[in-house]
Design an enzyme around this catalytic site. Structure first.
Site, PDB file in Angstrom:
ATOM      1  N   HIS A  96     -16.075   2.668  17.665  1.00 24.63           N
ATOM      2  CA  HIS A  96     -15.557   2.680  16.278  1.00 24.63           C
ATOM      3  C   HIS A  96     -15.099   1.292  15.862  1.00 24.63           C
ATOM      4  CE1 HIS A  96     -12.671   3.236  13.031  1.00 24.63           C
ATOM      5  NE2 HIS A  96     -11.668   2.930  13.841  1.00 24.63           N
ATOM      6  N   PHE A  97     -14.270   0.679  16.701  1.00 27.62           N
ATOM      7  CA  PHE A  97     -13.645  -0.530  16.150  1.00 27.62           C
ATOM      8  C   PHE A  97     -14.528  -1.771  16.218  1.00 27.62           C
ATOM      9  CE2 PHE A  97     -11.089  -0.613  20.267  1.00 27.62           C
ATOM     10  CZ  PHE A  97     -11.514  -1.838  20.745  1.00 27.62           C
ATOM     11  N   HIS A  98     -15.640  -1.702  16.957  1.00 25.40           N
ATOM     12  CA  HIS A  98     -16.542  -2.843  16.838  1.00 25.40           C
ATOM     13  C   HIS A  98     -17.320  -2.783  15.522  1.00 25.40           C
ATOM     14  CE1 HIS A  98     -15.361  -3.767  20.942  1.00 25.40           C
ATOM     15  NE2 HIS A  98     -15.767  -4.998  20.647  1.00 25.40           N
ATOM     16  N   HIS A 126      -1.478  -0.109  13.578  1.00 24.69           N
ATOM     17  CA  HIS A 126      -2.420   0.363  12.579  1.00 24.69           C
ATOM     18  C   HIS A 126      -2.486  -0.564  11.360  1.00 24.69           C
ATOM     19  CE1 HIS A 126      -5.346   2.671  10.575  1.00 24.69           C
ATOM     20  NE2 HIS A 126      -4.639   2.417   9.497  1.00 24.69           N
ATOM     21  N   ARG A 181     -12.737   4.281  28.159  1.00 19.65           N
ATOM     22  CA  ARG A 181     -12.618   2.896  27.734  1.00 19.65           C
ATOM     23  C   ARG A 181     -11.729   2.160  28.733  1.00 19.65           C
ATOM     24  NH1 ARG A 181      -8.244   2.517  22.715  1.00 19.65           N
ATOM     25  NH2 ARG A 181      -8.720   0.300  22.964  1.00 19.65           N
ATOM     26  N   ARG A 182     -11.662   0.853  28.610  1.00 18.76           N
ATOM     27  CA  ARG A 182     -10.759   0.025  29.416  1.00 18.76           C
ATOM     28  C   ARG A 182     -10.831   0.339  30.911  1.00 18.76           C
ATOM     29  NH1 ARG A 182      -5.333  -0.218  25.548  1.00 18.76           N
ATOM     30  NH2 ARG A 182      -6.062  -2.008  24.390  1.00 18.76           N
ATOM     31  N   TYR A 190      -5.697  -3.164   9.104  1.00 16.87           N
ATOM     32  CA  TYR A 190      -5.958  -3.454   7.681  1.00 16.87           C
ATOM     33  C   TYR A 190      -5.684  -4.919   7.371  1.00 16.87           C
ATOM     34  CZ  TYR A 190      -6.653   1.476   7.263  1.00 16.87           C
ATOM     35  OH  TYR A 190      -7.139   2.734   7.448  1.00 16.87           O
TER      36      TYR A 190
HETATM   37 FE1  HAS Z   1      -9.596   2.617  13.151  1.00 12.39          FE
HETATM   38  C1  HAS Z   1      -8.549   3.248  16.383  1.00 12.39           C
HETATM   39  C2  HAS Z   1      -8.746   5.791  12.234  1.00 12.39           C
HETATM   40  C3  HAS Z   1     -10.399   1.911   9.848  1.00 12.39           C
HETATM   41  C4  HAS Z   1      -9.783  -0.730  13.922  1.00 12.39           C
HETATM   42  N1  HAS Z   1      -9.272   1.480  14.823  1.00 12.39           N
HETATM   43  C5  HAS Z   1      -8.853   1.950  16.061  1.00 12.39           C
HETATM   44  C6  HAS Z   1      -8.741   0.848  16.965  1.00 12.39           C
HETATM   45  C7  HAS Z   1      -9.057  -0.290  16.255  1.00 12.39           C
HETATM   46  C8  HAS Z   1      -9.384   0.128  14.920  1.00 12.39           C
HETATM   47  C9  HAS Z   1      -9.043  -1.710  16.783  1.00 12.39           C
HETATM   48  O1  HAS Z   1      -7.011   8.060  13.341  1.00 12.39           O
HETATM   49  C10 HAS Z   1      -8.373   0.954  18.454  1.00 12.39           C
HETATM   50  C11 HAS Z   1      -6.946   0.654  18.751  1.00 12.39           C
HETATM   51  C12 HAS Z   1      -6.751   0.709  20.244  1.00 12.39           C
HETATM   52  O2  HAS Z   1      -7.020  -0.313  20.904  1.00 12.39           O
HETATM   53  O3  HAS Z   1      -6.381   1.763  20.766  1.00 12.39           O
HETATM   54  N2  HAS Z   1      -9.613   3.673  11.398  1.00 12.39           N
HETATM   55  C13 HAS Z   1      -9.284   4.970  11.255  1.00 12.39           C
HETATM   56  C14 HAS Z   1      -9.526   5.400   9.876  1.00 12.39           C
HETATM   57  C15 HAS Z   1      -9.993   4.297   9.209  1.00 12.39           C
HETATM   58  C16 HAS Z   1     -10.034   3.215  10.166  1.00 12.39           C
HETATM   59  C17 HAS Z   1      -9.317   6.764   9.307  1.00 12.39           C
HETATM   60  N3  HAS Z   1     -10.023   0.927  12.091  1.00 12.39           N
HETATM   61  C18 HAS Z   1     -10.299   0.850  10.742  1.00 12.39           C
HETATM   62  C19 HAS Z   1     -10.487  -0.524  10.364  1.00 12.39           C
HETATM   63  C20 HAS Z   1     -10.314  -1.268  11.515  1.00 12.39           C
HETATM   64  C21 HAS Z   1     -10.026  -0.338  12.584  1.00 12.39           C
HETATM   65  C22 HAS Z   1     -10.791  -0.987   8.964  1.00 12.39           C
HETATM   66  C23 HAS Z   1     -10.375  -2.731  11.739  1.00 12.39           C
HETATM   67  C24 HAS Z   1     -10.699  -3.644  10.872  1.00 12.39           C
HETATM   68  N4  HAS Z   1      -8.834   4.206  14.138  1.00 12.39           N
HETATM   69  C25 HAS Z   1      -8.493   5.401  13.550  1.00 12.39           C
HETATM   70  C26 HAS Z   1      -7.819   6.250  14.553  1.00 12.39           C
HETATM   71  C27 HAS Z   1      -7.763   5.523  15.735  1.00 12.39           C
HETATM   72  C28 HAS Z   1      -8.402   4.253  15.435  1.00 12.39           C
HETATM   73  C29 HAS Z   1      -7.286   7.596  14.372  1.00 12.39           C
HETATM   74  C30 HAS Z   1      -7.152   5.972  17.072  1.00 12.39           C
HETATM   75  C31 HAS Z   1      -8.195   6.487  17.994  1.00 12.39           C
HETATM   76  C32 HAS Z   1      -7.642   6.819  19.353  1.00 12.39           C
HETATM   77  O4  HAS Z   1      -7.619   8.000  19.679  1.00 12.39           O
HETATM   78  O5  HAS Z   1      -7.245   5.917  20.107  1.00 12.39           O
HETATM   79  C33 HAS Z   1     -10.322   4.241   7.722  1.00 12.39           C
HETATM   80  O6  HAS Z   1      -9.603   3.222   7.087  1.00 12.39           O
HETATM   81  C34 HAS Z   1     -11.792   4.071   7.468  1.00 12.39           C
HETATM   82  C35 HAS Z   1     -12.160   4.263   6.014  1.00 12.39           C
HETATM   83  C36 HAS Z   1     -13.496   3.647   5.723  1.00 12.39           C
HETATM   84  C37 HAS Z   1     -14.484   4.209   5.018  1.00 12.39           C
HETATM   85  C38 HAS Z   1     -15.795   3.471   4.852  1.00 12.39           C
HETATM   86  C39 HAS Z   1     -16.038   2.964   3.437  1.00 12.39           C
HETATM   87  C40 HAS Z   1     -17.303   2.174   3.394  1.00 12.39           C
HETATM   88  C41 HAS Z   1     -17.457   0.962   2.775  1.00 12.39           C
HETATM   89  C42 HAS Z   1     -18.804   0.273   2.837  1.00 12.39           C
HETATM   90  C43 HAS Z   1     -19.668   0.612   1.651  1.00 12.39           C
HETATM   91  C44 HAS Z   1     -20.971  -0.085   1.697  1.00 12.39           C
HETATM   92  C45 HAS Z   1     -21.579  -0.661   0.637  1.00 12.39           C
HETATM   93  C46 HAS Z   1     -22.889  -1.377   0.836  1.00 12.39           C
HETATM   94  C47 HAS Z   1     -21.021  -0.655  -0.745  1.00 12.39           C
HETATM   95  C48 HAS Z   1     -14.348   5.542   4.406  1.00 12.39           C
HETATM   96  C49 HAS Z   1     -16.363   0.302   1.998  1.00 12.39           C
HETATM   97  C50 HAS Z   1     -24.029  -0.607   0.188  1.00 12.39           C
HETATM   98  C51 HAS Z   1     -25.235  -1.465   0.071  1.00 12.39           C
HETATM   99  C52 HAS Z   1     -26.406  -1.243   0.669  1.00 12.39           C
HETATM  100  C53 HAS Z   1     -27.519  -2.167   0.424  1.00 12.39           C
HETATM  101  C54 HAS Z   1     -26.641  -0.083   1.600  1.00 12.39           C
HETATM  102 CU    CU Z   2      -5.165   3.253  13.219  1.00 12.29          CU
END
Ligand code: HAS
Ligand code: CU
Length: 549
Positions: free
Chosen positions: A372-374, A218, A435-436, A222
């Site tokens: 999700h992760f793409h 995890h 998946r996979r 980050y």
């Molecule tokens: Fe995740 C599985 C939960 C973030 C990558 N994640 C994965 C896997 C990967 C991955 C690779 O709780 C699969 C692993 C595997 O192979 O089995 N993930 C989260 C949560 C977050 C999260 C709660 N993940 C990421 C990030 C990754 C990533 C970052 C890679 C870089 N994830 C999970 C969970 C799994 C999981 C479970 C397990 C699932 C399972 O069952 O296998 C949080 O950190 C996300 C918080 C993000 C936000 C979004 C904020 C938005 C922003 C953009 C704002 C836009 C602006 C533009 C300002 C709340 C900052 C506006 C302007 C305009 C013009 C419109």
């Molecule tokens: Cu995770």
């Protein structure tokens, strides 16, 4: 600032080597979508079978490229802000270990001896060389970090009244978290998996290897995204024509990652029998906690962009968006930043679904998870890597970038591709598509017990997305390698856009000192991993078990 020849060459190797491997990583990604949609039927294409290709795709793109990039971007940022080069021993030794480690991984994967996926825990077994190569890559990145810490203390001695710049805080938070989180995986790789792969022992504790992996896995995600966060806070406001809305909010968000990234790894193990539900509930709560710094980032970066748009005369609620420098060849980096942010809105929200203990039961191990992760790692992380690799290469080599128009449209094309790919995967996942799994053999064969007609349209959308991403990547490789072939016209330098802060904020001592946060991080890690390992020892034991794909 000017740089020595050796430092420059090391950084250029650190950019070029993983970018060349990325061609193979992308190829295997496109092949995945062709297999899954049923366009390709055979078990292997060009001698690479499904799981071998999937392993190469994950290891090259998500472990090798990202680690090299984090190290090179770290060198670049630290040197830019401290106006000092790291010691030769640190950058040279680190790069040598990383290059040899990745080369070993590449050879064993190509030979089909390491098809254990990028998550490499037991009982899938890879060649011992793969475990050793991966450990070398990780340890190499630690050595670069040690070099930065050394020059940071030297700088602090010379400038006692100055505070750590936000870009350096982000880099140090990232590598401190990475160091803490990669100790368990080094133990797993060298103490558990290598002797097992060498046949020195034929037993392995499977839940133990999984728990150690996710303790690293995890924070690893980050580690992929924090360089982009550093860019969003310290470069994007300037690139967009504005200022950073709040420096204190940026510091707090980065420090929150330090304490909350590692304790949440168990959210990848919600379906793991041997870990108690009470621990999983705690981890689910902490996972919502680790979303807070990203919500804060959305606000701070969003406000900085709005400020930039209003400075250009925008009126009303939303006009600021159209006033941002979209599609400007003289400011191509903006596209790589904004497209990543837009994708991350959806990537982040789908992550919160994953992190909800009960909803996870619906989506775990389905296409939803790669969907999700793409939108996270193939969204903000890779887009930042692509943009900054061009930018850093150009400055470090002094070579002109001639494909200005192409590199400006690439992030937009890539984003269309990722959106379709992730939509297809997530829609299929909600209908139970695993998946996979090599789905190609089932879609076009209604006689197969795995055939499900509902997955045909979703996997077709995934494939179209994959092909568009492949096209964007191809255009990128052409532009990048064309620049490599150009003759240098300027002297090599290190420089980057540096954003000013909008408000003159009050200093908060807690946000200027990493020590209490490191202590809190260790306490929180203990709060999930002491009970988790107690469970693993109680319910899991070493068994004779191994699989090869
Ligand atoms: Fe995740 C599985 C939960 C973030 C990558 N994640 C994965 C896997 C990967 C991955 C690779 O709780 C699969 C692993 C595997 O192979 O089995 N993930 C989260 C949560 C977050 C999260 C709660 N993940 C990421 C990030 C990754 C990533 C970052 C890679 C870089 N994830 C999970 C969970 C799994 C999981 C479970 C397990 C699932 C399972 O069952 O296998 C949080 O950190 C996300 C918080 C993000 C936000 C979004 C904020 C938005 C922003 C953009 C704002 C836009 C602006 C533009 C300002 C709340 C900052 C506006 C302007 C305009 C013009 C419109
Ligand atoms: Cu995770």
């Amino acid at each position: 600032m000017m740089v020595s020849n050796q430092f420059k060459t090391t950084l250029l190797i650190g950019l070029t080597m993983p970018m060349s491997l990325f061609i193979l990583g992308v190829y295997n990604g496109v092949m995945q979508t062709l297999y899954r949609s049923g366009v390709l039927h055979q078990h292997a294409t060009a001698g690479i079978n499904y799981y071998q290709g999937l392993t190469m795709h994950g290891v090259i793109n998500a472990i090798v490229l990202t680690t090299f990039f984090a190290v090179v971007f770290g060198h670049y940022t630290i040197t830019n802000y401290l106006k000092k080069e790291p010691s030769k021993w640190s950058y040279m030794l680190s790069m040598i270990l990383m290059v040899i480690g990745s080369a070993i991984d590449l050879v064993v994967m190509v030979l089909g001896k390491a098809s254990a996926l990028y998550t490499f825990y037991a009982p899938l077994q890879a060649s011992a060389l793969f475990y050793i190569g991966t450990a070398m890559l990780i340890i190499g990145s630690w050595i670069a970090f040690a070099g930065w810490v050394k020059i940071w203390f030297e700088w602090k001695k010379e400038n006692p009244s100055l505070h750590m710049p936000i870009a350096i805080l982000g880099t140090f938070v990232n590598f401190t978290m990475w160091f803490m989180a990669s100790i368990p995986v080094i133990y797993e790789l060298l103490v558990l998996l290598t002797p097992w792969a060498l046949g020195l022992t034929n037993q392995v504790n499977v839940p133990m290897t999984r728990t150690l992996f996710w303790m690293f896995g995890h924070p690893l995600v980050y580690f992929w995204i924090l360089p982009a966060y550093v860019g969003y806070y310290t470069m994007l406001p300037k690139i967009a024509g504005g200022k950073l809305y709040s420096g204190n909010a940026a510091r707090l968000a980065l420090l929150l990652f330090l304490i909350l990234s590692t304790p949440v790894g168990v959210h990848h193990q919600f379906s793991e029998g041997g870990i108690a539900p009470s621990i999983k509930l705690w981890v689910s709560i902490l996972t919502f906690g680790v979303s807070i710094p990203s919500f804060m980032t959305a606000f701070t970066v969003g406000a900085s962009l709005e400020y930039a748009g209003r400075k250009r005369g925008a009126k009303g609620l939303f006009q600021w968006m159209s006033r941002l420098p979209w599609l400007r060849a003289d400011n191509y980096l903006f596209g790589y930043f904004i497209c990543g942010l837009i994708l991350f809105i959806f990537g982040g929200l789908s992550g919160i679904v994953n992190g909800s203990y009960t909803l996870n039961q619906l989506v775990h191990n389905t296409g939803w998870v790669p969907g999700h992760f793409h939108m996270t790692v193939a969204g903000p992380s890779i887009l930042f890597i692509l943009g900054l690799t061009l930018f850093m290469y150009q400055h470090l080599s002094g070579k002109p970038m001639t494909s200005k128009f192409t590199v400006t449209i690439i992030p937009y094309l890539w984003t269309v591709g990722v959106s379709l790919l992730s939509h297809g995967l997530m829609a299929g996942g909600l209908m139970g598509e695993p998946r996979r799994t090599n789905m190609g053999l089932t879609y076009t064969n209604p006689e197969s017990p795995l055939y499900n007609s509902h997955w045909v349209p979703s996997s077709t959308v995934t494939m179209v997305g994959g092909l568009i991403m492949g096209t964007a990547a191809l255009l990128y490789f052409i532009s990048f390698f064309k620049m490599l072939c150009n003759k240098a016209v300027e002297l090599p330098t290190i420089s980057m856009p540096e954003s000013e802060e909008l408000h003159n904020e009050r200093e908060i001592p807690l946000l200027l000192n990493m020590k209490p946060w490191i202590i809190l991080a260790v306490i929180l890690i203990g709060s999930t991993y002491i009970p988790s390992f107690k469970n693993v020892f109680k319910y899991g034991k070493p068994v004779e078990s191994k699989y090869h794909m």
